[in-house]
Write a protein that holds these residues in place. Structure first.
Motif, PDB file in Angstrom:
ATOM      1  N   GLY A 169       2.781  -2.578  -4.908  1.00 12.57           N
ATOM      2  CA  GLY A 169       1.400  -2.614  -4.474  1.00 12.57           C
ATOM      3  C   GLY A 169       0.450  -1.857  -5.383  1.00 12.57           C
ATOM      4  N   VAL A 170      -0.618  -1.336  -4.769  1.00  5.25           N
ATOM      5  CA  VAL A 170      -1.671  -0.660  -5.527  1.00  5.25           C
ATOM      6  C   VAL A 170      -1.139   0.583  -6.221  1.00  5.25           C
ATOM      7  CG1 VAL A 170      -3.924   0.471  -5.364  1.00  5.25           C
ATOM      8  CG2 VAL A 170      -3.448  -1.579  -4.002  1.00  5.25           C
ATOM      9  N   ARG A 171      -0.265   1.323  -5.545  1.00  6.98           N
ATOM     10  CA  ARG A 171       0.287   2.522  -6.183  1.00  6.98           C
ATOM     11  C   ARG A 171       1.124   2.153  -7.391  1.00  6.98           C
ATOM     12  NH1 ARG A 171       1.807   5.322  -0.411  1.00  6.98           N
ATOM     13  NH2 ARG A 171      -0.345   5.757   0.191  1.00  6.98           N
ATOM     14  N   GLY A 172       1.797   1.019  -7.319  1.00  5.19           N
ATOM     15  CA  GLY A 172       2.539   0.552  -8.483  1.00  5.19           C
ATOM     16  C   GLY A 172       1.625   0.202  -9.639  1.00  5.19           C
ATOM     17  N   VAL A 173       0.477  -0.416  -9.341  1.00  5.46           N
ATOM     18  CA  VAL A 173      -0.514  -0.717 -10.378  1.00  5.46           C
ATOM     19  C   VAL A 173      -0.994   0.579 -11.020  1.00  5.46           C
ATOM     20  CG1 VAL A 173      -2.838  -1.607 -10.803  1.00  5.46           C
ATOM     21  CG2 VAL A 173      -1.253  -2.899  -9.357  1.00  5.46           C
ATOM     22  N   LEU A 174      -1.303   1.585 -10.189  1.00  2.00           N
ATOM     23  CA  LEU A 174      -1.783   2.863 -10.717  1.00  2.00           C
ATOM     24  C   LEU A 174      -0.747   3.513 -11.628  1.00  2.00           C
ATOM     25  CD1 LEU A 174      -3.857   5.158 -10.788  1.00  2.00           C
ATOM     26  CD2 LEU A 174      -2.836   6.038  -8.678  1.00  2.00           C
TER      27      LEU A 174
END
Length: 407
Positions: A40-45
């Motif tokens: 998710g978003v944390r993976g993108v970050l």
């Protein structure tokens, strides 16, 4: 990929075509191949290592547009909760996932990168001041520390006011003090509330395993160069320096121990380095799906304008601060990524439940369908149920786009 010759004392055993370099860059940025929805978003970050923040909000703020470009219509509340971990006063919270600090600009960074910016915190301390000057630095900083210690996380307003009452840069003594403590690492921002930074004592907010400055400057920079190389896939020295705003000589000193390997890229005048994992992925990948999406001008794929022009042959600039009469593509023109190339741009706005494409540019008829698709998806994401095209720099393509949007 082929073997290249030795040049200028630097042996590059791998030679990449321009298309290979472009695919490597897209894949490294999470824009080629299946998105990692579980991360998710944390993976993108974590993958990007830095997501730039900016005050401009058109469709959404830039830090929301970045994960949207990679994951699709992820909920905007989910984006915020993935970046920030509120720490209630007097209560407990899970460890923060991200923090805000100076990287490419003001960025959200994975909390794991806290130790890597020790070199920058030390540099601020050595300089001894910001561009704002405190009248009573010792007293003002002590007052901020005492309030945060007693009352927990607070905004500048809650600490006593951010401004003296004049223009935005006319900061109060309290605001100058808390920003200085942020620069030097005594205070950390792990949450924004209503677009205001929420400050906390770093010793309380940063997990114990990460709360240390024992990496020397060379180790910090070496790891940041490696991170930037992984996030870009393939990069020149200037690219690597720009990602976290390092100096060229810092990058030079760090390259040998970074794990990046020298490569030559067809059409690139400067030497380049690549992440070995990115090279491996390129050598084994077949038929991966390209994202079709609109990009924030502050997206890390394109925030470095010379790199963008070198990789995509696409010249872009933000015109928000250009007088309206002199704008070519509009206030917040968003490039269109389709088929692994930048094939157009649109300056969007919202009028009630209508997404308005105020100014559109398209590379040709092949860009019409991707632009229509990207506009429809963006409209749905921000709660609009219609799209209206106002202007296109090519009348014929504009009419084709309007037709495609109604099909």
């Amino acid at each position: 990929m082929t073997t290249a010759a030795t040049a200028k004392g630097r042996r590059a055993d791998i030679s990449l075509s321009a298309d290979e370099a472009r695919r490597i860059a897209l894949r490294a940025q999470g824009l080629l191949g299946a998105p990692d929805r579980r991360a998710g978003v944390r993976g993108v970050l974590r993958r990007l290592g830095a997501v730039q923040l900016d005050t401009i909000s058109v469709l959404a703020r830039s830090h929301e547009l970045v994960p949207y470009a990679r994951l699709g219509a992820v909920g905007r509340d989910a984006v915020e909760s993935a970046y920030w971990t509120p720490r209630p006063a007097g209560g407990t919270a899970e460890p923060p996932h991200g923090f805000e600090y100076w990287s490419h600009a003001a960025c959200v960074l994975p909390i794991e990168e806290w130790p890597l910016f020790a070199f920058r915190r030390r540099a601020f301390r050595a300089r001894g001041h910001r561009w704002h000057v405190m009248k009573d630095p010792d007293g003002s900083c002590a007052a901020v520390r005492d309030r945060l210690k007693a009352d927990g996380p607070l905004t500048a307003t809650e600490l006593g006011g951010a401004k003296k009452g004049g223009p935005w840069w006319d900061w109060s003594e309290t605001k100058i003090a808390v920003e200085w403590l942020l620069d030097t690492g005594e205070v950390v921002c792990t949450e924004r509330r209503g677009w205001k930074r929420v400050y906390d004592l770093a010793e309380r907010a940063v997990p114990d395993a990460l709360f240390h400055d024992d990496l020397d400057d060379a180790a910090c920079i070496r790891r940041l160069v490696a991170q930037a190389g992984a996030a870009m896939g393939v990069a020149t020295r200037a690219d690597l320096a720009d990602y976290h705003r390092l100096k060229a000589d810092q990058v030079d000193a760090a390259l040998e121990g970074s794990g990046l390997v020298p490569v030559d890229v067809a059409g690139w005048a400067a030497p380049a380095w690549a992440d070995p994992a990115a090279l491996e992925a390129e050598s084994t990948a077949r038929g991966q799906r390209h994202r079709t999406t609109l990009l924030s001008p502050f997206d890390s794929l394109i925030w470095d304008r010379p790199r963008t022009e070198r990789i995509f042959g696409f010249t872009h600039r933000l015109e928000a601060y250009v007088p309206k009469a002199k704008r070519v593509h509009g206030y917040f023109a968003m490039p269109l990524l389709a088929g692994g190339r930048l094939v157009g741009r649109v300056d969007p706005a919202r009028d009630g439940r209508t997404l308005v494409a105020r100014q559109v540019s398209l590379a040709g008829t092949g860009a019409v369908a991707p632009m229509a698709r990207a506009l429809r998806e963006a409209a749905e994401w921000v709660g609009c149920d219609d799209v209206r095209v106002e202007r296109c720099d090519d009348t014929r393509l504009g009419e084709a786009l309007r037709t495609a949007l109604t099909a």
